[in-house]
Design a protein around this motif. Structure first.
Motif, mmCIF file in Angstrom:
data_model
loop_
_atom_site.group_PDB
_atom_site.id
_atom_site.type_symbol
_atom_site.label_atom_id
_atom_site.label_comp_id
_atom_site.label_asym_id
_atom_site.label_seq_id
_atom_site.Cartn_x
_atom_site.Cartn_y
_atom_site.Cartn_z
ATOM 1 N N UNK A 157 4.821 4.871 -2.964
ATOM 2 C CA UNK A 157 4.075 4.245 -2.651
ATOM 3 C C UNK A 157 2.663 4.988 -3.281
ATOM 4 N N UNK A 158 2.772 5.976 -3.778
ATOM 5 C CA UNK A 158 1.637 6.789 -4.423
ATOM 6 C C UNK A 158 1.147 5.606 -5.656
ATOM 7 N N UNK A 159 -0.140 5.680 -5.750
ATOM 8 C CA UNK A 159 -0.955 4.687 -6.599
ATOM 9 C C UNK A 159 -1.269 5.320 -8.036
ATOM 10 N N UNK A 160 -0.756 4.527 -8.910
ATOM 11 C CA UNK A 160 -1.082 5.004 -10.310
ATOM 12 C C UNK A 160 -2.031 3.688 -10.923
ATOM 13 N N UNK A 161 -2.935 3.898 -12.051
ATOM 14 C CA UNK A 161 -3.825 2.890 -12.434
ATOM 15 C C UNK A 161 -3.508 2.412 -13.634
ATOM 16 N N UNK A 162 -3.315 1.289 -13.630
ATOM 17 C CA UNK A 162 -3.041 0.395 -14.604
ATOM 18 C C UNK A 162 -4.165 -0.588 -15.112
ATOM 19 N N UNK A 163 -3.701 -1.549 -16.032
ATOM 20 C CA UNK A 163 -4.445 -2.555 -16.650
ATOM 21 C C UNK A 163 -5.186 -3.572 -15.489
#
Length: 259
Positions: free
Chosen positions: A58-64
């Motif tokens: 569930x950890x959030x990564x940042x994409x487009x």
């Protein structure tokens, strides 16, 4: 007979033999290559028997599309391969890691082939997303990229790795990680260089007497505009010289074309 550097002024070369002799020696080497292939198959079999460790999907990564949970990188598939790209904050595109650039350049079209096998692919980097975007635009990358800024390992922190994950419903597991020369399957250039008479030209290689003197590992990952390997102020990661906006060389002259 072997041409020596003392006689010719050039690096020593392999001995010249007739066709039958060459075929015999080539077949001897082929037996060793087959053994090497089988040893690689055995290693792959051992990887398939590794245990796995659960991570927080569930950890959030940042994409487009902004922040997304890591599990979304699977795109509904059960397997995921990621390459973790190093990042140097504040540096221009030419200052980003040449080794990671070479790996990323080689595998930029890998995603569709992996997807056919049911494996998703993504590039991760610790770079802040605002800096990553112009880098991706310059390089022309189209596969999914994500910033993992501030996240703990194995999703964040340690870059320059290839990692594999398995999804079981809404649970995510790390199954494999590698770095250093373990990343070489991502870059076919290394295997091709290993087939050539003079190899990679690195000091650690076992070379016959009279062969060119090796240089530091990775010396050819960055070049100047003329294609000369350099880590100086005029260097860029090798794949960047083909990109629009990189200073080109006038064909046939070796001179930089300023515009």
């Amino acid at each position: 007979m072997t041409e020596t550097s003392e006689r010719t002024g050039r690096p020593a070369r392999p001995p010249v033999v007739d066709w039958d002799t060459w075929q015999t020696t080539r077949e001897d080497l082929l037996a060793q290559e087959k053994a090497h292939t089988r040893a690689g198959d055995a290693l792959a079999a051992a990887r398939r028997r590794l245990p796995m460790v659960e991570i927080d999907g569930t950890v959030e990564v940042v994409g487009a599309d902004g922040p997304v949970p890591f599990i979304d990188l699977f795109q509904g598939r059960d397997e995921l391969v990621v390459y973790q790209h190093m990042w140097h904050d504040g540096d221009p595109v030419a200052g980003q890691c040449p080794g990671c650039t070479i790996n990323a350049w080689h595998i930029q079209q890998a995603a569709p082939y992996l997807a056919v096998r049911g494996v998703s692919f993504a590039m991760l980097t610790e770079g802040p997303w605002a800096e990553v975007v112009p880098f991706l635009e310059f390089m022309g990358y189209t596969e999914p990229w994500y910033s993992v800024r501030g996240l703990a390992a194995p999703v964040g922190v340690d870059m320059g790795h290839i990692a594999c994950f398995l999804r079981d419903g809404d649970r995510v597991y790390l199954t494999y990680r590698t770095t250093g020369r373990g990343n070489e399957p991502a870059s076919g250039v290394f295997g091709l260089l290993d087939m050539t008479p003079y190899g990679r030209g690195e000091t650690w290689e076992d070379m016959p007497e009279g062969w060119p003197e090796g240089q530091a590992s990775c010396w050819y990952w960055a070049t100047d505009a003329d294609g000369g390997a350099t880590w100086g102020p005029t260097r860029r990661p090798v794949p960047q010289w083909t990109r629009p906006g990189a200073t080109p060389v006038v064909p046939g002259t070796g001179h930089v074309h300023h515009h």
